[in-house]
Design a protein around this motif. Sequence first.
Motif, PDB file in Angstrom:
ATOM      1  N   ALA A 325     -79.625  19.004 -26.100  1.00 52.03           N
ATOM      2  CA  ALA A 325     -80.264  17.484 -27.544  1.00 52.03           C
ATOM      3  C   ALA A 325     -79.199  16.745 -27.002  1.00 52.03           C
ATOM      4  O   ALA A 325     -78.280  16.754 -26.258  1.00 52.03           O
ATOM      5  CB  ALA A 325     -79.600  18.280 -28.708  1.00 52.03           C
ATOM      6  N   PHE A 326     -79.198  15.128 -26.889  1.00 51.93           N
ATOM      7  CA  PHE A 326     -79.088  14.166 -26.891  1.00 51.93           C
ATOM      8  C   PHE A 326     -79.050  13.608 -28.253  1.00 51.93           C
ATOM      9  O   PHE A 326     -79.543  13.371 -29.205  1.00 51.93           O
ATOM     10  CB  PHE A 326     -79.790  12.769 -26.339  1.00 51.93           C
ATOM     11  N   HIS A 337     -81.382  11.974 -31.140  1.00 51.41           N
ATOM     12  CA  HIS A 337     -81.624  11.090 -31.037  1.00 51.41           C
ATOM     13  C   HIS A 337     -83.083  11.831 -29.961  1.00 51.41           C
ATOM     14  O   HIS A 337     -84.277  10.865 -30.102  1.00 51.41           O
ATOM     15  CB  HIS A 337     -81.245  10.005 -30.345  1.00 51.41           C
ATOM     16  N   SER A 338     -82.624  12.432 -28.794  1.00 52.74           N
ATOM     17  CA  SER A 338     -83.632  13.194 -28.369  1.00 52.74           C
ATOM     18  C   SER A 338     -83.462  14.440 -27.972  1.00 52.74           C
ATOM     19  O   SER A 338     -82.117  14.761 -27.742  1.00 52.74           O
ATOM     20  CB  SER A 338     -83.694  12.492 -26.292  1.00 52.74           C
ATOM     21  N   ASP A 399     -84.530   5.323 -20.726  1.00 57.76           N
ATOM     22  CA  ASP A 399     -84.934   4.899 -21.650  1.00 57.76           C
ATOM     23  C   ASP A 399     -83.790   4.038 -22.856  1.00 57.76           C
ATOM     24  O   ASP A 399     -84.082   3.306 -22.933  1.00 57.76           O
ATOM     25  CB  ASP A 399     -85.139   6.225 -22.888  1.00 57.76           C
ATOM     26  N   LEU A 400     -82.640   4.585 -22.523  1.00 59.55           N
ATOM     27  CA  LEU A 400     -81.324   4.200 -23.090  1.00 59.55           C
ATOM     28  C   LEU A 400     -80.518   2.909 -23.345  1.00 59.55           C
ATOM     29  O   LEU A 400     -80.668   2.078 -23.597  1.00 59.55           O
ATOM     30  CB  LEU A 400     -80.329   5.632 -23.047  1.00 59.55           C
ATOM     31  N   LEU A 485     -84.175  17.351 -40.286  1.00 56.92           N
ATOM     32  CA  LEU A 485     -82.951  16.639 -39.379  1.00 56.92           C
ATOM     33  C   LEU A 485     -83.019  15.621 -39.461  1.00 56.92           C
ATOM     34  O   LEU A 485     -84.034  14.422 -40.186  1.00 56.92           O
ATOM     35  CB  LEU A 485     -84.296  16.852 -37.981  1.00 56.92           C
ATOM     36  N   LYS A 486     -81.703  14.332 -39.199  1.00 56.43           N
ATOM     37  CA  LYS A 486     -81.873  13.327 -38.962  1.00 56.43           C
ATOM     38  C   LYS A 486     -81.910  12.675 -37.669  1.00 56.43           C
ATOM     39  O   LYS A 486     -81.504  13.275 -36.646  1.00 56.43           O
ATOM     40  CB  LYS A 486     -79.702  12.974 -39.167  1.00 56.43           C
ATOM     41  N   LEU A 487     -83.172  12.027 -36.871  1.00 54.17           N
ATOM     42  CA  LEU A 487     -83.432  11.463 -36.294  1.00 54.17           C
ATOM     43  C   LEU A 487     -83.782  10.087 -36.105  1.00 54.17           C
ATOM     44  O   LEU A 487     -84.457   9.758 -36.691  1.00 54.17           O
ATOM     45  CB  LEU A 487     -84.643  12.517 -35.663  1.00 54.17           C
TER      46      LEU A 487
END
Length: 515
Positions: A325-326, A337-338, A399-400, A485-487
């Motif tokens: 998890a990022f 975020h991912s 991607d970041l 979930l907060k994404l």
Amino acid sequence: MSYTVGLDFGTHQTKICIENATNANQKLYKFVEFNKGISGKVMLLPSIVQVNLDHTISYGFVEEAKAKTVDRESNIGRPAFKIPAMPKKPIYPPKPTKKKKKEKLHWKQQLKALAGRTSKPQEISPLEKWKKSVEKLEKEYQEAISLWRKDKKALEKAYSKKLLDWEQDKVEHFHYRYFKLASFSSETRWKHSISPDVISVWYLTYVLFLLQEKLGNDFFIQMGVPSGIKEFKRQERKAQKLLVSAYHLLEQFKSKDEFLKTKYTQLVEKTTLEIPFSEEDVFFKYGIKIIPEAYACLLTLTHQNRLPKGMNLLMDIGGGSTDIAFFTLNGQEPDIHSVISLHKGLNYILETYSDQNNNEEVKLLQKEFYADKAGEKFLPIISIYKSEVKKEIKLLISDLYRSFKASHINPNNLKNALQDRPLVFCGGGATYKNMRTSILGFTDLKVINKNFLNIPYLLNKNISNELYPIFSTAYGLSIPMIDELKLTPVEKIFEHLPKNVPNNNNDYIHGLSDI
């Protein structure tokens, strides 16, 4: 409901944590203890199902010698092994005969002969030509022999595996492991006649009976699944299907004892996987919520404010998968975020080693792996595993950077923000030092322990510190998740930042804390 059950249904073992919210001001937590007979009680229930000789089923702690076996019908004969023909020794050309000894020349003739030699290069004698020809043939032959031996060894190894598979396929052992992995991933070996989904339903039904014995019916289940963001809906539906089917099976028995006395053939008939249900049924009728395992583990960290603001990585190394998890922190709730789920965990290392080393039995390798703390013999495979993990995280960071570049902010800000960031490890694999590694700017390695979790009002006493990385997901699952979930996707996490932030702005240089 007063009780929230955090169900960490694992590939190797299952962990359960219960939150008792009867007193909302002092919530109590307890990891379920399972009866292991004369060995006492333990908090890890092996994910094992076995059909016994009397056709009843045992769960968790079993006597493998009592497993039912049956010969499989097969028209496939014993695999044949044909050794490739050995290269033939070369036929050497005949050795030249010695020339007759020349008569001694007069001194004037000798001078004339010497003068002639200086005017043209000296010819190679027939004997020298023969020696060189033989040496060339011998070298080619030895190279052919070396290649033949190498090919022969590879064929023998492949044949050993084929023969072992043939021997194993002749007899089916009704002893089931890794059914959870097989249910949630297609990248696994399953050679049993009963499907992994059915075995998973039986196992979960047994777990439900245990919970009812302890809590009655007043509990809500939050179960984790190995899943990235993209495949979460599919994995969520699979988990819902298994648990709804388990509840349906449980309702057909009056007690756990009746369930345990039922023959496996009857259980096959009673088990239904295609039960219609809606999302409302899942939540309100069955009391079920499915959460990505990596997110559940995150909750244990962020609720205790154990991580700094800014960008962080979490890596949950399990038996069948590695979930990464990022996320960023700018408060108590993480903004994810991912989430990447690799279907490679401890099993991948054991099975790969087995494939490369004459099919050593995975079960025995597992014991050696644990006893030797993922020691030297496994390091080459662990190195391959780490490379796979690093490759995925490098793609994420790429991607970041693309997202950051699109925001027109000075790229040095992001470079500085990614220096010495936390990488938190949990799961069974995290207990082995050789399984942990820094990746790019995530060099502040942390392993979840007792102090890291700081579980309030934990009723279990004397839990070994090395078990906390294993228990962390179950504990996180026991914390009721009220909000969804907060994404924020990687490509959007910088949209709110002001453009052209100066290089001397420390708020942005150190951690991008407002992300």
